[in-house]
Every structure is written in structure tokens, then in C-alpha cells.
Design a protein around this motif. Structure first.
Motif, mmCIF file in Angstrom:
data_model
loop_
_atom_site.group_PDB
_atom_site.id
_atom_site.type_symbol
_atom_site.label_atom_id
_atom_site.label_comp_id
_atom_site.label_asym_id
_atom_site.label_seq_id
_atom_site.Cartn_x
_atom_site.Cartn_y
_atom_site.Cartn_z
ATOM 1 N N GLU A 1 0.842 -1.202 0.000
ATOM 2 C CA GLU A 1 0.000 0.000 0.000
ATOM 3 C C GLU A 1 0.878 1.253 0.000
ATOM 4 N N GLY A 2 1.925 1.237 0.814
ATOM 5 C CA GLY A 2 2.840 2.378 0.871
ATOM 6 C C GLY A 2 3.576 2.592 -0.440
ATOM 7 N N ALA A 3 4.005 1.500 -1.058
ATOM 8 C CA ALA A 3 4.725 1.608 -2.326
ATOM 9 C C ALA A 3 3.834 2.207 -3.409
ATOM 10 N N ARG A 4 2.561 1.855 -3.384
ATOM 11 C CA ARG A 4 1.633 2.435 -4.371
ATOM 12 C C ARG A 4 1.501 3.946 -4.166
ATOM 13 N N GLU B 1 2.708 6.953 -6.939
ATOM 14 C CA GLU B 1 1.822 7.994 -7.466
ATOM 15 C C GLU B 1 2.511 9.349 -7.572
ATOM 16 N N GLY B 2 3.511 9.601 -6.704
ATOM 17 C CA GLY B 2 4.181 10.896 -6.740
ATOM 18 C C GLY B 2 5.592 10.845 -7.282
ATOM 19 N N SER B 3 5.858 9.875 -8.154
ATOM 20 C CA SER B 3 7.237 9.628 -8.590
ATOM 21 C C SER B 3 7.561 10.103 -9.998
ATOM 22 N N ARG B 4 6.902 11.134 -10.471
ATOM 23 C CA ARG B 4 7.226 11.610 -11.818
ATOM 24 C C ARG B 4 8.500 12.459 -11.784
ATOM 25 N N PRO B 5 9.312 12.401 -12.810
ATOM 26 C CA PRO B 5 10.535 13.223 -12.858
ATOM 27 C C PRO B 5 10.219 14.702 -12.667
ATOM 28 N N GLY B 6 11.030 15.363 -11.851
ATOM 29 C CA GLY B 6 10.858 16.783 -11.602
ATOM 30 C C GLY B 6 9.777 17.133 -10.600
#
Length: 199
Positions: free
Chosen positions: A132-135, A139-144
Motif C-alpha cells: 500500500e505504501g509503495a503504491r 503515485e508521486g514519482s514523476r521526474p521533476g
């Protein structure tokens, strides 16, 4: 409970405020703790001056692997052994098996706390919530996503994943990753000077 990284990020924010610590903060996190830090930055970006992630957990690998049944069972068993006094009796000999061959004296001295029943049980609960935490992290892992926030990702030369380090470093336009030569997963024990330097 559940011991999700999002809950722990909120608790960290509350703890810092309750302790009277004023930001902005330089956050330094290792392994699964990097997920807590990544969510902290996502929620409280204005309170963060910089980030160092040491051997961060690969959120995509956690999602692919699913619920880590064996590690959860191991931590539950270690927690039971700790309640029975095994850590108190054998803690100094157990610690190297848990954190590598060269744990510092401070870790050995604190073995009964660091590897106590409550600590190990909490670690099992964190693993229960890891997917659950990894998901949430994914979700907030886009470059920049973090703008030009100072960010250093430290990856171990022994068993680390430099490509993953570069991907995480790309969260910031000012991000970079460092390969810790001569180190395994516990860079802070194997090569502490690297951690001090990047901080």
C-alpha cells in the motif's frame, strides 16, 4: 496501525512540531524509510531544505513482489524471541547478521532496544503495509516532481541498483546519485563518510 509510510510521514511532521524543531529540514532516510521521506516531501514540501536517500526501497519492485510473507513471519518470530529474552542474551551476536559484518559500537550497545520486541513487531507491521505504501510513493514519482530541491541518492556498489538511483534522483531537477564503493545495503555502517559528505 496500519503502519503505512503516509501515516508515518504525518507522525514525523507532528513529532518535529511537538519537539519544537523548526524547518526547513534536511531529511536523511535509509531503505524502507525512504518511502516515508518521499511521502513527507510530497505533503510538506515547504518544510524540506534537502533530502538524502540511502539505498531507498524500489517501490515498483515492492508492488511487483506483493505482500512479503516470509520477512513478516521472520520479524514476528524475532519479536517473540525478543520477548523471551534472546536479544538481551544474544543481541550482540545477532546484530551483525541483521545489518552486515561491521555494525558500529553504538548499534551493538543499543541492540536490546533496536531489536526489541516492540521494534521488531512494528517492523512486521510496516512490511504488512509495504505494498500500500509503495503504491502511494509510486503515485508521486514523476521526474521533476520536487522541483529543484537538493536531493542525493546513495546506492551501494555491492548489490545496489544504479539505474534505480538515477530514476529516484530525477524526482528533482537538482538531484544526483552517488555509488558507494566498498559498501553493501547499510552504507551508513560500511562507508559512513560518504553519508556525512553528501549531507
Amino acid at each position: 496501525s496500519p503502519r503505512t509510510p503516509a501515516r508515518e510521514a504525518a507522525e514525523l511532521h507532528e513529532l518535529l512540531a511537538a519537539a519544537g524543531e523548526r524547518g526547513p529540514y534536511v531529511l536523511v532516510a535509509h531503505s524502507l524509510g525512504a518511502n516515508v521521506t518521499r511521502l513527507f516531501v510530497g505533503r510538506y514540501r515547504g518544510d524540506v531544505a534537502g533530502v538524502v536517500l540511502v539505498e531507498p526501497t524500489d517501490e515498483e519492485a515492492v508492488i511487483r513482489a506483493g505482500r512479503p510473507v516470509l520477512p513478516i513471519a521472520q520479524y514476528r518470530a524475532f519479536s517473540l524471541l525478543a520477548r523471551l529474552g534472546a536479544v538481551r542474551l544474544f543481541g550482540r551476536s545477532l546484530v551483525p547478521a541483521m545489518v552486515g559484518a561491521r555494525p558500529p559500537p553504538e548499534v551493538l550497545a543499543a541492540a536490546s532496544v533496536v531489536y526489541g520486541a516492540h521494534t521488531l513487531n512494528t517492523a512486521a507491521e510496516e512490511l504488512e503495509a509495504s505494498v500500500e505504501g509503495a503504491r502511494a510513493v509510486a503515485e508521486g514519482s514523476r521526474p521533476g516532481a520536487w522541483g529543484a530541491l537538493p536531493l542525493v541518492v546513495v546506492i551501494a556498489a555491492e548489490g545496489g541498483a544504479p539505474g534505480f538511483g538515477a530514476r529516484v534522483a530525477a524526482l528533482s531537477t537538482a538531484g544526483r546519485h552517488v555509488v558507494a564503493e566498498g559498501s553493501g545495503h547499510y552504507v551508513q555502517y560500511d562507508r559512513p563518510s560518504i553519508i556525512v559528505d553528501v549531507i
